[in-house]
Design an enzyme around this catalytic site. Structure first.
Site, PDB file in Angstrom:
ATOM      1  CE  LYS A 194      -3.623   2.218   2.975  1.00 27.15           C
ATOM      2  NZ  LYS A 194      -5.055   1.667   3.669  1.00 27.15           N
ATOM      3  CB  SER A 210      -8.939   1.055   5.918  1.00 30.64           C
ATOM      4  OG  SER A 210      -9.057   1.974   5.670  1.00 30.64           O
ATOM      5  CB  SER A 226      -8.038   3.277   2.862  1.00 36.46           C
ATOM      6  OG  SER A 226      -7.186   2.819   3.658  1.00 36.46           O
TER       7      SER A 226
END
Lengths: 96, 486
Positions: free
Chosen positions: B78, B177, B153
């Site tokens: 990420k 997330s 997210s």
């Protein structure tokens, strides 16, 4: 809780955020809605409740030895800075 | 070659058995990224050269017989994790020019395990979002239906693994997330106990809630990657100095006798019918395997979303004050003075949702409002924590849905922040209490994946992984792939 334009301008100033004229009414609406939504917390009985700052009870913030552990890497770090001169970060003149 | 149909663990075994090389595996995934990424927008940066160099090193290590179960297996990070010499944007214009000067501990440890870095995945800006629509780099598409969001997210990581353009990826979970995008894309999304994984080099959103974890194809993959990244780190003072168990070795533990609590509050009006039915059926299946199931009430849990939307913005407004246009990140053109520099750099660098949360946080921390909002929310957080503590005195794990609905259409909730925030209604509680939790695929609703959430007491990672693994040995939901990517 309904915020006014003035309130939002004040919050934006405290947060050092420029908000455009077009954005302002959007934030007046959505921030008011969020504050109204979180308002439901006020009904929760919390008279003798200890506030919780983080999830790990009994975890004390450890102290490290007071000695230098970092090497000088200012060149690597300052490579990301928008304006640097003589290893100093440049900003607009503050003192007249 | 069908290497992408193998889990990360299977690829690791294939590499160890020398059935193929890491360079072959890496080329396979890089080719898939090149083909699928333009439509999915899962990656912000693809590090092809770095990946091949990593792969060559891994092959040499394997040839010397020095590899571990993840050596030579590709991974995507990420874009919230700092990676030396590689753009680390956090999905924001603010950091669209930020090349990290050091590695996050998570990155360093997976690197040391011999994993191959494929690239950095797209995400909601500063991890603030539940749909991956707030990214400066544009929305990520759900490979199960590209008109839908992948969740957020960690939506780029989820879309990358779901489409098998990466075998496994890292994520972070502040309010759901990892678990929510895991549920929406048919993956195993694992969020460890707060403090289990170092937050060093992970760009901070809400520091008392943020925790790194894994988006994986299986519990086994999650166990391997979590085991490699977890553990104490002196550079994060909240990281816990407890030994890391061998998660992979604990996977075989049977679920017979497991005491499961069903959270009554998670099956209310907001839960979509097919989603609820799939989750209930999964819990019934555990009963059939010899687990006991009882319904429990956690009466303060419905207050978790409002609690979170005070606590998280408050911490975010403080954390994001570091982005000042001076030391790194975006700077506005021709600032008149220092105040103008701060205001315009931040006004231009941050997107709408980030600004909304900074302002919410600024307000709830401001003089005259601190007690009514922030202190009050911290007290309600205590009540929610006590609810969980009482529940775990009775049961081993708690179960319920991960998200109230399957993936929704891109644009469907962008105009109403509160509607968007309610996506995390079932996930936020675990963050407030710092608990480990996992989402595992348990069915389909309208052709889209549904996640079963399993929450455990602090440091019960091993138990959660064993429960998820038992489920995956009995079912094949986690092996289903979206059409067009198999």
């Amino acid at each position: 809780m309904t915020l006014t334009r003035r309130d939002v301008e004040n919050i934006a100033h405290l947060a050092r955020l420029e908000i455009t004229e077009a954005e302002l009414p959007v934030y007046v609406g959505s921030l008011s809605a969020i504050l109204a939504f979180v308002e439901q917390l006020s009904a929760a009985p919390t008279a003798d409740v200890v506030p919780m700052a983080h999830p790990l009870e009994g975890q004390n913030q450890p102290l490290r030895d007071d000695c230098v552990t970092e090497s000088d890497r200012h060149e690597a770090y300052q490579a990301n800075a928008p304006a640097v001169e003589a290893a100093l970060y440049l900003v607009p003149k503050v003192i007249e | 070659m069908n290497l992408h149909r193998e889990t990360a663990a299977e690829i690791g075994r294939g590499l160890a058995a020398r059935r193929y090389s890491s360079v072959e595996v890496t080329r396979h995934f890089l080719a898939r990224i090149e083909r699928a990424n333009p439509a999915l927008n899962a990656f912000v940066t693809v590090t092809a050269e770095r990946a091949l160099a990593d792969a060559k090193r891994a092959d040499a290590r394997l040839a010397r017989g020095e590899g571990g179960p993840l050596t030579g297996v590709p991974v995507a990070h990420k874009d919230i994790f700092c990676t030396t010499g590689i753009l680390t944007s956090c999905g924001s214009r603010m950091l669209a020019n930020f090349v990290a000067p050091y590695d996050a501990t998570v990155v360093e440890r997976l690197d040391a395990a011999g994993m191959v870095l494929l690239g950095k995945t797209n995400m909601d800006e500063f991890a603030m979002g539940s749909s991956n629509e707030t990214s400066f780099y544009g929305p990520v598409k759900n490979p199960w239906d590209t008109a839908c969001v992948p969740g957020g997210s960690s939506g780029g990581s989820a879309a990358a693994v779901a489409s098998r353009i990466a075998p496994v990826a890292t994520g972070t979970d502040t309010g759901g997330s990892i678990r929510q995008p895991g549920a929406l894309t048919g993956l195993t999304g694992f969020k460890p106990t707060y403090g289990r994984v170092s937050r060093y080099g992970m760009i901070a959103f809400a520091s008392s809630l943020d925790q790194a974890g894994v988006l994986a194809q299986s519990a086994e993959d999650a166990a391997l990657v979590l085991g490699a990244m977890a553990g104490h780190d002196a550079r994060d003072s909240t990281s816990v100095a407890a030994p890391v168990p061998d998660y992979a070795a604990g996977l075989g533990k049977p679920v017979k006798g497991l005491k499961i609590g069903i959270i009554r509050e998670f099956f209310g009006a907001g839960l979509e019918a097919e989603t609820g039915a799939a989750v209930r059926a999964a819990i019934e299946a555990f009963r059939g395997e010899g687990a006991t199931v009882e319904e429990l009430s956690l009466p303060n849990l419905p207050l978790s979303v409002p609690t979170y939307y005070v606590v998280a913005p408050a911490e975010c407004s403080s954390n994001l004050s570091r982005f000042d246009g001076v030391r790194f990140g975006h700077r506005c053109k021709d600032p008149r003075d220092l105040l103008d520099l701060y205001r315009r750099s931040r006004g231009e660098g941050f997107g709408a949702e980030v600004k909304r949360r900074i302002m919410t946080g600024t307000y709830v921390l401001s003089a005259g409002y601190y007690d009514a909002y922030y202190l009050k929310a911290q007290k309600v957080r205590s009540l929610i924590n006590d609810d969980f503590r009482r529940a775990f005195a009775k049961v081993d794990v708690l179960m319920g849905p991960t998200a109230p609905t399957p993936a929704f259409a891109i644009g469907a909730k962008t105009d109403d922040p509160i509607l968007m925030y309610l996506n995390d209604i079932y996930t936020i509680g675990a963050n407030l209490a710092g608990l480990p939790a996992v989402s595992v695929p348990c069915g389909l609703a309208g052709g889209l994946p549904v996640g079963l959430q399993v929450i455990g007491p602090h440091f019960a990672e091993e138990r959660l992984l064993a429960v998820a693994h038992a489920w995956q040995r009995a079912t094949d939901w986690h092996r289903r792939m979206p059409e067009g990517y198999a």
